[in-house]
Write an enzyme that holds these catalytic residues in place. Structure first.
Site, PDB file in Angstrom:
ATOM      1  N   LYS A 169     -57.903 -19.845 -26.097  1.00  0.00           N
ATOM      2  CA  LYS A 169     -58.788 -19.489 -25.001  1.00  0.00           C
ATOM      3  C   LYS A 169     -58.334 -20.170 -23.710  1.00  0.00           C
ATOM      4  CE  LYS A 169     -63.206 -19.136 -26.146  1.00  0.00           C
ATOM      5  NZ  LYS A 169     -63.417 -17.664 -26.200  1.00  0.00           N
ATOM      6  N   GLU A 197     -56.955 -15.071 -25.703  1.00  0.00           N
ATOM      7  CA  GLU A 197     -57.910 -14.580 -24.711  1.00  0.00           C
ATOM      8  C   GLU A 197     -57.207 -14.415 -23.372  1.00  0.00           C
ATOM      9  OE1 GLU A 197     -62.126 -16.282 -24.074  1.00  0.00           O
ATOM     10  OE2 GLU A 197     -60.929 -17.145 -22.434  1.00  0.00           O
TER      11      GLU A 197
END
Length: 281
Positions: A169, A197
């Site tokens: 992320k 992500e």
């Protein structure tokens, strides 16, 4: 035990839940007002149209306090029912069954609420080809149960925890020094499934080139999602995530993404309206 689920200790859950409710004194109300040999014949009924989940757990709660209780399941987890449907019938010692009532209802109401909400999202994207996923936004200690409930509603489970796949992320990228650097390190670590992500289109090529196997397209509006799917061109799985609502999920599904993850399935599902009614003789 009636309810069995991989990775979940039903016996420990039943014991700890009842211990929380009964404490050291037990059900002082039932013990005070109901004779020890009194019988109770009750039916668990859904007040609304729902997708049941956790009925086997209710059976285990009742049987823990009255092992000789006569219980009949009248509905099945994952099979939608209409309002007024009888879910199970239970007959046994009144003191025991009434002591187990709230624990049994709490878990069935909670899990059925998740399954019911999940089914509304699944129905909203029917025919699009997109697959609905849950997330790790679960109540601590209940993840296995809540993810079971999303499956009963027709979704597919995403990661069960931090251990079963990598999800890189924004904070991982920031600390690692970039998308490519972060993905490259995951590849060197021998991780088979690497989810990355991205919230910008320019992050897609370096993520794929470095070895990502799945791209999580975070908080992208449908026009941007379409462009992202076009850039990915089927090379890896694509997942739309972030702020997905029932009124937006159909448009998201039509962009061609592989998956759509929705945190509110477990985070915000209202409890189903289910009660235990005395059967009048």
């Amino acid at each position: 035990m009636t309810f069995e689920l991989d990775g979940f200790d039903t016996d420990a859950f039943i014991r700890s839940t009842l211990a929380e409710d009964l404490g050291e004194g037990g059900d002082i109300t039932s013990r005070a007002v109901i004779p020890p040999d009194a019988r109770f014949d009750g039916t668990m009924v859904s007040r609304d149209a729902i997708v049941p989940a956790g009925l086997g757990l209710a059976v285990d709660f009742f049987r823990r306090l009255d092992p000789a209780a006569d219980i009949a399941l009248l509905a099945q987890d994952g099979v939608p029912v209409v309002a007024g449907t009888r879910l199970l019938q239970v007959t046994g010692l009144a003191q025991a069954l009434l002591a187990a009532e709230r624990s049994a209802l709490n878990i069935v109401q909670h899990l059925s609420g998740i399954a019911t909400l999940t089914r509304t999202y699944v129905d909203a994207i029917a025919g699009s080809g997109a697959i609905l996923l849950d997330t790790r936004k679960t109540i601590p200690g209940l993840r296995r149960l809540e993810k079971y409930a999303t499956r009963m509603g027709g979704a597919r489970n995403h990661r069960m925890g931090l251990w079963d796949s990598a999800m890189i992320k924004d904070n991982h990228v920031a600390v690692a020094g970039g998308v490519g650097e972060a993905v490259g390190r995951a590849v060197k670590a021998g991780i088979a499934r690497i989810i990355v992500e991205v919230d910008r289109l320019d992050q897609i090529p370096p993520a794929i080139d470095a070895g990502a196997t799945w791209l999580l397209l975070d908080n992208m509006e449908p026009p941007m999602l379409r462009e992202a799917v076009k850039m990915i061109d089927g090379r890896v799985a694509s997942e739309a995530s972030g702020g997905v609502r029932l009124d937006t999920i159909q448009a998201i599904a039509q962009t061609g993404v592989t998956y759509i993850s929705v945190g509110r399935l477990t985070q915000s599902a209202p409890a189903a309206d289910i009660g235990l009614d005395l059967v009048e003789s």
